[in-house]
Design an enzyme around this catalytic site. Structure first.
Site, PDB file in Angstrom:
ATOM      1  N   LYS A 115       0.829  -1.208   0.000  1.00 33.33           N
ATOM      2  CA  LYS A 115       0.000   0.000   0.000  1.00 33.33           C
ATOM      3  C   LYS A 115       0.865   1.261   0.000  1.00 33.33           C
ATOM      4  O   LYS A 115       0.542   2.251  -0.659  1.00 33.33           O
ATOM      5  CB  LYS A 115      -0.943  -0.003   1.201  1.00 33.33           C
ATOM      6  CG  LYS A 115      -2.057  -1.040   1.070  1.00 33.33           C
ATOM      7  CD  LYS A 115      -2.945  -1.091   2.299  1.00 33.33           C
ATOM      8  CE  LYS A 115      -4.032  -2.136   2.121  1.00 33.33           C
ATOM      9  NZ  LYS A 115      -4.900  -2.270   3.303  1.00 33.33           N
ATOM     10  N   LYS A 198      -8.557 -10.178  -8.090  1.00 33.98           N
ATOM     11  CA  LYS A 198      -9.629 -10.467  -7.138  1.00 33.98           C
ATOM     12  C   LYS A 198     -10.684  -9.363  -7.215  1.00 33.98           C
ATOM     13  O   LYS A 198     -10.349  -8.197  -7.399  1.00 33.98           O
ATOM     14  CB  LYS A 198      -9.018 -10.535  -5.726  1.00 33.98           C
ATOM     15  CG  LYS A 198      -9.904 -11.194  -4.693  1.00 33.98           C
ATOM     16  CD  LYS A 198      -9.119 -11.505  -3.426  1.00 33.98           C
ATOM     17  CE  LYS A 198      -8.786 -10.265  -2.622  1.00 33.98           C
ATOM     18  NZ  LYS A 198      -8.298 -10.584  -1.276  1.00 33.98           N
ATOM     19  N   LYS A 201     -13.370  -3.545  -4.214  1.00 34.26           N
ATOM     20  CA  LYS A 201     -14.003  -2.227  -4.337  1.00 34.26           C
ATOM     21  C   LYS A 201     -13.114  -1.255  -5.105  1.00 34.26           C
ATOM     22  O   LYS A 201     -13.586  -0.258  -5.652  1.00 34.26           O
ATOM     23  CB  LYS A 201     -14.325  -1.655  -2.957  1.00 34.26           C
ATOM     24  CG  LYS A 201     -13.103  -1.340  -2.115  1.00 34.26           C
ATOM     25  CD  LYS A 201     -13.479  -0.823  -0.758  1.00 34.26           C
ATOM     26  CE  LYS A 201     -12.259  -0.335   0.005  1.00 34.26           C
ATOM     27  NZ  LYS A 201     -11.208  -1.330   0.179  1.00 34.26           N
TER      28      LYS A 201
END
Length: 336
Positions: A115, A198, A201
């Protein structure tokens, strides 16, 4: 009579609707596990603020997420379903565990590295860096025996186990050492437009995500436009035919039909037939979830009452653990 093993899991309220990957990958398992375990399920709003949130949206999404948990079959009478921030011990235990965690140890967490690489290290918050330590606190507060997680969270469970072992060695037996309950890899659901990734959102195209609260027409359109291939055969092959394999996985899980039976049923038929049949299976599953969610949201006071009662139940367990921890580390108790 043997007590049921305790289990804890949660998801962030990071979108207005959960998606099909959440439903198959987590909620279906949770629904079954609440029958065999003393289950604690929470909405991880403390974790959500590791990235910027609009306060009104976060509050709304927290209610929406709770309503979808219940609509999907998580029974607040069988499970303890609560909002993380309504149990102050989560943040309090996380601070104690922060002081036991090495900087290098925290730096090795792959999710933070991934991230931070996307956002840039200057944009990544200290909260994002210590996220796995708060997660450890979530688990250890409830003396959970098992933690249902995806394979990508295994490293965080190992950190939790290390911190529990370290605390117990330094201050005396306090925490139960939890075991990961790794959810089956076959239940992983991929993006309809990019079946190598995958379902998430944060997908590049909204057309690739089936949201639980999408209306029937929107869901049908997304499934009918799902990426397949030019081969035309309805055969499960994750490497060569990822789009078709993804559709077969969804069909198999929601329809409770072996993939081999689906391959037989659709032999000699095109992808259009598969997709049309899948639309019916998905709507028969998600339609009632959507309707029940809207019913719950129509009475927010009652939903808040359910969450408050469950937070009281969670707080009772969490406060007992925290009191033991505070005593062992040497904090001066407040006189009554």
């Amino acid at each position: 009579m043997t007590a049921k093993p305790r289990l804890l899991s949660g998801m962030q309220p990071s979108a207005a609707s959960l998606h099909l990957g959440n439903y198959i990958g987590a909620l279906m398992s949770w629904k079954a596990l609440q029958e065999t375990h003393d289950a604690f399920f929470f909405i991880a709003d403390l974790h959500a603020i590791t990235v910027p949130q609009d306060p009104a949206t976060l509050r709304e999404n927290t209610r929406l997420t709770a309503a979808q948990y219940i609509a999907a079959g998580i029974d607040p009478a069988k499970s303890t379903l609560f909002v993380q921030s309504q149990v102050p011990a989560h943040a309090q235990l996380a601070w104690v565990l922060n002081t036991l965690t090495g900087f290098g140890e925290a730096s090795r967490m792959t999710q933070f590295k991934d991230k931070a690489a996307k956002q840039g290290s200057d944009a990544a918050s200290v909260g994002l860096f210590t996220y796995p330590i708060l997660q450890a606190g979530d688990i250890l507060l409830y003396q959970a025996a098992e933690v249902p997680v995806g394979e990508d969270q295994r490293q965080h469970i190992e950190l939790t186990r290390d911190l529990a072992t370290r605390f117990n060695a330094r201050f005396g037996e306090t925490f139960r050492i939890p075991e990961p309950y790794i959810l089956k890899e076959t239940a992983k659901i991929f993006d309809l437009q990019n079946p190598q990734s995958k379902m998430s959102k944060s997908s590049e195209s909204p057309a690739g995500i089936v949201w639980l609260l999408d209306d029937a027409k929107t869901t049908a359109k997304k499934i009918m436009r799902a990426v397949t291939d030019a081969d035309g055969r309805v055969v499960y092959d994750r490497e060569a035919k990822p789009g078709v394999a993804n559709l077969l996985t969804i069909f198999s899980v929601l329809g409770d039909v072996p993939i081999s039976s689906l391959e037989e049923d659709f032999a000699g038929r095109g992808y259009g037939d598969l997709k049309k049949a899948l639309v019916e299976v998905v709507e028969s599953t998600l339609g009632p979830v959507r309707e029940r969610t809207l019913e719950l949201l129509a009475d927010p006071a009652e939903l808040d009452r359910i969450l408050a009662a469950n937070a009281d139940r969670a707080n009772e367990v969490a406060s007992a653990t925290l009191a033991d921890v505070y005593d062992k580390v040497g904090f001066l108790p407040r006189s009554s």
